[in-house]
Design a protein around this motif. Structure first.
Motif, mmCIF file in Angstrom:
data_model
loop_
_atom_site.group_PDB
_atom_site.id
_atom_site.type_symbol
_atom_site.label_atom_id
_atom_site.label_comp_id
_atom_site.label_asym_id
_atom_site.label_seq_id
_atom_site.Cartn_x
_atom_site.Cartn_y
_atom_site.Cartn_z
ATOM 1 N N HIS A 39 9.616 3.740 10.748
ATOM 2 C CA HIS A 39 10.803 4.010 9.934
ATOM 3 C C HIS A 39 11.757 2.823 10.018
ATOM 4 N N GLY A 40 12.404 2.545 8.910
ATOM 5 C CA GLY A 40 13.390 1.475 8.944
ATOM 6 C C GLY A 40 13.964 1.185 7.579
ATOM 7 N N THR A 41 15.096 0.494 7.575
ATOM 8 C CA THR A 41 15.734 0.028 6.345
ATOM 9 C C THR A 41 15.388 -1.449 6.218
ATOM 10 N N ARG A 42 14.161 -1.696 5.805
ATOM 11 C CA ARG A 42 13.625 -3.045 5.757
ATOM 12 C C ARG A 42 13.433 -3.463 4.303
ATOM 13 N N LEU A 43 14.014 -4.596 3.929
ATOM 14 C CA LEU A 43 14.014 -5.091 2.564
ATOM 15 C C LEU A 43 13.221 -6.393 2.483
ATOM 16 N N SER A 44 12.800 -6.726 1.270
ATOM 17 C CA SER A 44 12.063 -7.960 1.020
ATOM 18 C C SER A 44 12.988 -8.962 0.341
ATOM 19 N N LYS A 45 13.169 -10.132 0.946
ATOM 20 C CA LYS A 45 14.062 -11.153 0.388
ATOM 21 C C LYS A 45 13.274 -12.088 -0.522
ATOM 22 N N ILE A 46 13.823 -12.342 -1.731
ATOM 23 C CA ILE A 46 13.174 -13.155 -2.744
ATOM 24 C C ILE A 46 14.123 -14.286 -3.158
ATOM 25 N N PRO A 47 13.712 -15.540 -3.122
ATOM 26 C CA PRO A 47 14.562 -16.628 -3.601
ATOM 27 C C PRO A 47 14.838 -16.495 -5.099
ATOM 28 N N PHE A 48 16.015 -16.913 -5.505
ATOM 29 C CA PHE A 48 16.408 -16.836 -6.915
ATOM 30 C C PHE A 48 15.440 -17.640 -7.791
ATOM 31 N N GLY A 108 12.039 10.820 -1.991
ATOM 32 C CA GLY A 108 12.794 11.509 -0.943
ATOM 33 C C GLY A 108 12.093 11.465 0.396
ATOM 34 N N TRP A 109 10.777 11.312 0.370
ATOM 35 C CA TRP A 109 10.000 11.198 1.607
ATOM 36 C C TRP A 109 9.993 9.768 2.155
ATOM 37 N N GLY A 110 10.597 8.826 1.415
ATOM 38 C CA GLY A 110 10.696 7.459 1.908
ATOM 39 C C GLY A 110 9.772 6.467 1.247
ATOM 40 N N LEU A 111 9.213 6.810 0.068
ATOM 41 C CA LEU A 111 8.281 5.924 -0.625
ATOM 42 C C LEU A 111 9.067 4.931 -1.485
ATOM 43 N N LYS A 112 9.696 3.973 -0.801
ATOM 44 C CA LYS A 112 10.554 3.018 -1.493
ATOM 45 C C LYS A 112 10.897 1.871 -0.557
ATOM 46 N N THR A 113 11.394 0.811 -1.155
ATOM 47 C CA THR A 113 12.003 -0.306 -0.446
ATOM 48 C C THR A 113 12.965 -0.944 -1.440
ATOM 49 N N ALA A 114 13.439 -2.139 -1.146
ATOM 50 C CA ALA A 114 14.321 -2.845 -2.074
ATOM 51 C C ALA A 114 14.109 -4.336 -1.921
ATOM 52 N N PHE A 115 14.344 -5.050 -3.023
ATOM 53 C CA PHE A 115 14.284 -6.506 -3.014
ATOM 54 C C PHE A 115 15.702 -7.068 -2.952
ATOM 55 N N VAL A 116 15.911 -8.011 -2.051
ATOM 56 C CA VAL A 116 17.158 -8.770 -2.013
ATOM 57 C C VAL A 116 16.887 -10.095 -2.716
ATOM 58 N N VAL A 117 17.409 -10.230 -3.930
ATOM 59 C CA VAL A 117 17.232 -11.471 -4.688
ATOM 60 C C VAL A 117 18.455 -12.344 -4.431
ATOM 61 N N ASN A 157 3.387 0.023 2.867
ATOM 62 C CA ASN A 157 2.956 -0.808 3.995
ATOM 63 C C ASN A 157 3.258 -0.141 5.334
ATOM 64 N N ASN A 158 3.089 1.185 5.357
ATOM 65 C CA ASN A 158 3.272 2.021 6.545
ATOM 66 C C ASN A 158 4.716 2.079 7.032
ATOM 67 N N ILE A 159 5.669 1.761 6.158
ATOM 68 C CA ILE A 159 7.084 1.827 6.513
ATOM 69 C C ILE A 159 7.751 2.894 5.646
ATOM 70 N N THR A 160 8.275 3.929 6.290
ATOM 71 C CA THR A 160 9.053 4.958 5.600
ATOM 72 C C THR A 160 10.501 4.493 5.529
ATOM 73 N N PHE A 161 11.009 4.397 4.306
ATOM 74 C CA PHE A 161 12.344 3.826 4.122
ATOM 75 C C PHE A 161 13.421 4.804 4.579
ATOM 76 N N VAL A 162 14.403 4.295 5.299
ATOM 77 C CA VAL A 162 15.535 5.083 5.782
ATOM 78 C C VAL A 162 16.780 4.649 5.009
ATOM 79 N N THR A 175 0.836 -1.198 0.000
ATOM 80 C CA THR A 175 0.000 0.000 0.000
ATOM 81 C C THR A 175 0.868 1.244 0.000
ATOM 82 N N ILE A 176 0.434 2.231 -0.773
ATOM 83 C CA ILE A 176 1.119 3.524 -0.861
ATOM 84 C C ILE A 176 0.453 4.465 0.133
ATOM 85 N N GLY A 177 1.242 5.145 0.938
ATOM 86 C CA GLY A 177 0.652 6.074 1.892
ATOM 87 C C GLY A 177 1.454 7.345 2.038
ATOM 88 N N LEU A 178 0.755 8.459 2.179
ATOM 89 C CA LEU A 178 1.379 9.708 2.583
ATOM 90 C C LEU A 178 1.107 9.896 4.068
#
Length: 377
Positions: free
Chosen positions: A250-259, A348-357, A200-205, A178-181
């Motif tokens: 707030h957090g630097t939380r990533l989503s892990k995806i199997p190859f 810049g406001w934190g609307l992002k995350t990253a996938f760890v493949v 998902n209510n997490i602002t990326f740091v 979910t996208i949230g402001l």
């Protein structure tokens, strides 16, 4: 200050705003064409915060490619292109020889301040003098939601033997973001808060150490691989505007995806502060836009409407205002890959995350070591 940036002075085409602005004629890009010839225009939206309509007076365009992937050709009087997206069109110089404006202006279908300025360039037939006044194209209205939805619906992969659409039909991992402001605590800002954004209510740091370096070197304390597959609480995402309890985690939380696993990700806009169209970009991959809709995604009904035959393949998808988009991809490129809103303000406001493949079993299916001369950050 925690506030949005000031409005820009102008939009530009190839770096020039055109004669609708108080600048001299030298600040207008001009393209000379010859009667009867066909031209390929490669159009990229390099604007920071605006989705744009683009049109050429007196000429239709045939869309043949988006985000460097062939599409089934279709003809249109205008295109919609979001930040980070590219579109290739064919233009036939078959109109009466003259001078014609090419023009761009923003698309925004909610009452949010936008740089509502029209930039122009000139399509000029060979032999026509510069004294001839160009005509302006009929651009869609700035809030033309119907055009935006219908245009994106026309985009389809070529899906031929030479250019197949390898859409994952079986899904290993289902994600719902979910996208949230919202707001974040900011002691130095007005009222002690600043605007922020979240998935998902997490602002990326952003960390001090690069994510790929931390992943490759197995560093601890840089990020966690526990980004949730769905929001912490379900609600009426696109109902009445929600203006209370807007603080995010707030957090630097990533989503892990199997190859080599297949992923379906549904990106849902919400009415936290306001609904809005969001162009989302995934690094390292193309994906298939298998579905899109307005309102709340219905997991019981909407997947039956997916296009699993020839959906558009791209790397940036425009999530419609108050709606959702569903994408699918195969995670066969190991590494750490950002997934973010391509509105510079929002990322810049934190609307992002990253996938760890994760790495695969083969020697060519693992993250390569950094070069020996890689400079430290």
């Amino acid at each position: 200050m925690g506030l949005p940036p000031n409005m820009s002075d102008a939009h530009t085409i190839n770096g020039k705003p055109g004669p609708l602005f108080p600048c001299s004629e030298k600040h207008t890009f001009a393209m000379e064409v010859e009667q009867g010839k066909k031209y390929l225009l490669r159009i990229a939206n390099a604007a920071l915060n605006d989705e744009l309509f683009f049109a050429i007076a007196g000429h239709n365009m045939t869309v043949v490619e988006v985000d460097a992937v062939y599409t089934k050709p279709f003809t249109t009087s205008a295109i919609l292109i979001a930040p980070g997206q590219t579109t290739n069109v064919l233009v036939y110089a078959n109109s009466a020889p003259s001078r014609y404006f090419m023009a761009v202006r923003p698309f925004q279908d909610v009452p949010i301040p936008v740089d509502n300025k029209t930039a122009t360039a000139i399509l000029q037939y060979k032999g026509i003098p510069n004294t001839v006044l160009p005509s302006l194209p009929q651009l869609p209205s700035p809030n033309d939601t119907a055009f935006a939805l219908s245009y994106n619906k026309m985009l389809r992969s070529l899906n031929t033997p030479n250019f197949p659409a390898n859409v994952p039909l079986k899904v290993d991992r289902n994600l719902f973001f979910t996208i949230g402001l919202g707001k974040s605590v900011c002691p130095t800002c007005i009222n002690g808060t600043r605007l922020s954004a979240s998935l998902n209510n997490i602002t990326f740091v952003m960390p001090q150490t690069t994510l790929l370096q931390a992943h490759y070197s197995n560093m601890k304390g840089v990020f966690t691989a526990d980004f949730p597959d769905k929001p912490p609480k379900a609600f009426n995402y696109t109902g009445a505007p929600l203006t209370a309890n807007l603080f995010t985690t707030h957090g630097t939380r990533l989503s892990k995806i199997p190859f080599n696993s297949t992923v379906e990700l549904v990106i849902q806009d919400t009415n936290l502060l306001s609904v809005e169209s969001h162009p989302f970009h995934l690094h390292g991959y193309n994906f298939f836009v298998v579905g899109t809709g307005v309102g709340n995604f219905d997991p019981a009904k909407d997947p039956a409407k997916y296009n699993l035959v020839d959906p558009p393949e791209r790397n940036t998808v425009g999530v419609p205002t108050g709606g959702w988009s569903a994408i699918r991809f195969r995670a066969d490129n190991p590494g750490v890959w950002f997934f973010h809103c391509h509105l510079e303000l929002h990322t810049g406001w934190g609307l992002k995350t990253a996938f760890v493949v994760e790495d695969g079993p083969g020697k060519d299916q693992a993250v390569r070591p950094p070069p020996k001369d890689l400079p430290p950050c």
